[in-house]
Design a protein around this motif. Structure first.
Motif, PDB file in Angstrom:
ATOM      1  N   ARG A 147       5.648  -8.276   2.590  1.00 42.59           N
ATOM      2  CA  ARG A 147       4.633  -7.731   1.688  1.00 42.59           C
ATOM      3  C   ARG A 147       3.359  -8.584   1.758  1.00 42.59           C
ATOM      4  O   ARG A 147       2.249  -8.054   1.804  1.00 42.59           O
ATOM      5  N   ARG A 148       3.519  -9.907   1.791  1.00 42.03           N
ATOM      6  CA  ARG A 148       2.350 -10.795   1.912  1.00 42.03           C
ATOM      7  C   ARG A 148       1.648 -10.585   3.252  1.00 42.03           C
ATOM      8  O   ARG A 148       0.418 -10.601   3.334  1.00 42.03           O
ATOM      9  N   ALA A 149       2.426 -10.361   4.310  1.00 41.38           N
ATOM     10  CA  ALA A 149       1.843 -10.124   5.635  1.00 41.38           C
ATOM     11  C   ALA A 149       1.020  -8.833   5.647  1.00 41.38           C
ATOM     12  O   ALA A 149      -0.073  -8.790   6.226  1.00 41.38           O
ATOM     13  N   VAL A 150       1.529  -7.794   5.017  1.00 44.08           N
ATOM     14  CA  VAL A 150       0.783  -6.541   4.921  1.00 44.08           C
ATOM     15  C   VAL A 150      -0.500  -6.772   4.124  1.00 44.08           C
ATOM     16  O   VAL A 150      -1.573  -6.291   4.502  1.00 44.08           O
ATOM     17  N   GLY A 151      -0.406  -7.510   3.044  1.00 45.40           N
ATOM     18  CA  GLY A 151      -1.597  -7.833   2.251  1.00 45.40           C
ATOM     19  C   GLY A 151      -2.644  -8.572   3.069  1.00 45.40           C
ATOM     20  O   GLY A 151      -3.843  -8.281   2.969  1.00 45.40           O
TER      21      GLY A 151
ATOM     22  N   ILE B 132      -6.176  -3.902  -5.990  1.00 45.94           N
ATOM     23  CA  ILE B 132      -6.496  -4.254  -4.605  1.00 45.94           C
ATOM     24  C   ILE B 132      -6.252  -5.742  -4.389  1.00 45.94           C
ATOM     25  O   ILE B 132      -5.652  -6.157  -3.387  1.00 45.94           O
ATOM     26  N   VAL B 133      -6.686  -6.563  -5.334  1.00 47.14           N
ATOM     27  CA  VAL B 133      -6.481  -8.016  -5.253  1.00 47.14           C
ATOM     28  C   VAL B 133      -4.991  -8.325  -5.171  1.00 47.14           C
ATOM     29  O   VAL B 133      -4.550  -9.093  -4.301  1.00 47.14           O
ATOM     30  N   ARG B 134      -4.195  -7.738  -6.064  1.00 44.73           N
ATOM     31  CA  ARG B 134      -2.746  -8.005  -6.078  1.00 44.73           C
ATOM     32  C   ARG B 134      -2.071  -7.547  -4.793  1.00 44.73           C
ATOM     33  O   ARG B 134      -1.174  -8.219  -4.282  1.00 44.73           O
ATOM     34  N   ILE B 135      -2.506  -6.418  -4.247  1.00 44.33           N
ATOM     35  CA  ILE B 135      -1.941  -5.927  -2.990  1.00 44.33           C
ATOM     36  C   ILE B 135      -2.272  -6.894  -1.858  1.00 44.33           C
ATOM     37  O   ILE B 135      -1.402  -7.263  -1.071  1.00 44.33           O
ATOM     38  N   GLU B 136      -3.528  -7.319  -1.781  1.00 47.49           N
ATOM     39  CA  GLU B 136      -3.927  -8.256  -0.725  1.00 47.49           C
ATOM     40  C   GLU B 136      -3.196  -9.589  -0.840  1.00 47.49           C
ATOM     41  O   GLU B 136      -2.928 -10.236   0.165  1.00 47.49           O
ATOM     42  N   GLN B 137      -2.881 -10.007  -2.041  1.00 45.90           N
ATOM     43  CA  GLN B 137      -2.183 -11.271  -2.250  1.00 45.90           C
ATOM     44  C   GLN B 137      -0.669 -11.135  -2.134  1.00 45.90           C
ATOM     45  O   GLN B 137       0.054 -12.121  -2.235  1.00 45.90           O
ATOM     46  N   GLY B 138      -0.181  -9.920  -1.948  1.00 47.71           N
ATOM     47  CA  GLY B 138       1.245  -9.690  -1.815  1.00 47.71           C
ATOM     48  C   GLY B 138       1.997  -9.728  -3.129  1.00 47.71           C
ATOM     49  O   GLY B 138       3.217  -9.812  -3.152  1.00 47.71           O
TER      50      GLY B 138
ATOM     51  N   ASP C 191       1.275   6.335  -0.422  1.00 47.55           N
ATOM     52  CA  ASP C 191       0.012   7.028  -0.704  1.00 47.55           C
ATOM     53  C   ASP C 191      -1.135   6.035  -0.864  1.00 47.55           C
ATOM     54  O   ASP C 191      -2.237   6.268  -0.376  1.00 47.55           O
ATOM     55  N   THR C 192      -0.876   4.923  -1.530  1.00 42.75           N
ATOM     56  CA  THR C 192      -1.903   3.896  -1.711  1.00 42.75           C
ATOM     57  C   THR C 192      -2.288   3.292  -0.375  1.00 42.75           C
ATOM     58  O   THR C 192      -3.475   3.095  -0.089  1.00 42.75           O
ATOM     59  N   LEU C 193      -1.316   2.996   0.470  1.00 44.07           N
ATOM     60  CA  LEU C 193      -1.615   2.451   1.797  1.00 44.07           C
ATOM     61  C   LEU C 193      -2.447   3.428   2.621  1.00 44.07           C
ATOM     62  O   LEU C 193      -3.371   3.015   3.334  1.00 44.07           O
ATOM     63  N   ILE C 194      -2.136   4.702   2.536  1.00 45.92           N
ATOM     64  CA  ILE C 194      -2.892   5.724   3.267  1.00 45.92           C
ATOM     65  C   ILE C 194      -4.342   5.736   2.776  1.00 45.92           C
ATOM     66  O   ILE C 194      -5.280   5.790   3.580  1.00 45.92           O
ATOM     67  N   ARG C 195      -4.538   5.672   1.479  1.00 42.77           N
ATOM     68  CA  ARG C 195      -5.889   5.668   0.906  1.00 42.77           C
ATOM     69  C   ARG C 195      -6.660   4.413   1.302  1.00 42.77           C
ATOM     70  O   ARG C 195      -7.852   4.480   1.627  1.00 42.77           O
ATOM     71  N   ILE C 196      -5.998   3.267   1.296  1.00 39.55           N
ATOM     72  CA  ILE C 196      -6.657   2.018   1.688  1.00 39.55           C
ATOM     73  C   ILE C 196      -7.051   2.070   3.166  1.00 39.55           C
ATOM     74  O   ILE C 196      -8.176   1.704   3.533  1.00 39.55           O
ATOM     75  N   ALA C 197      -6.149   2.529   4.016  1.00 39.83           N
ATOM     76  CA  ALA C 197      -6.452   2.623   5.452  1.00 39.83           C
ATOM     77  C   ALA C 197      -7.657   3.537   5.685  1.00 39.83           C
ATOM     78  O   ALA C 197      -8.549   3.205   6.485  1.00 39.83           O
TER      79      ALA C 197
END
Length: 78
Positions: free
Chosen positions: A15-19, A47-53, A60-66
């Motif tokens: 998860r951290r690597a994806v972030g 967004i901050v929490r996702i980037e920090q893992g 759906d969120t990953l698709i929107r971010i991409a």
């Protein structure tokens, strides 16, 4: 109702690597977290929490971010 068991360490590491991939792609595209948040409809703290893992995004969120960053989804999760 009992709470779910926390994910194993290898899942947290992935998860951290994806972030990190999301953050690197965002910075390469010269986008701020605020711009990605506005373009995705996701609040900036998420967004901050996702980037920090710290937060596990849905597909759906990953698709929107991409889409907001302008990269293929696979680039974020490889």
């Amino acid at each position: 109702m009992p709470s779910a068991a926390p994910p194993p360490d290898w899942v947290l590491a992935r998860r951290r690597a994806v972030g990190r991939q999301i953050r690197e792609a965002r910075l390469y595209a010269n986008l701020t977290q605020e711009k990605v948040a506005l373009d995705t409809g996701i609040d900036r703290p998420s967004i901050v929490r996702i980037e920090q893992g710290q937060q596990s995004p849905t597909l759906d969120t990953l698709i929107r971010i991409a889409a907001a960053i302008g990269v293929p989804l696979a680039h974020l999760v490889r």
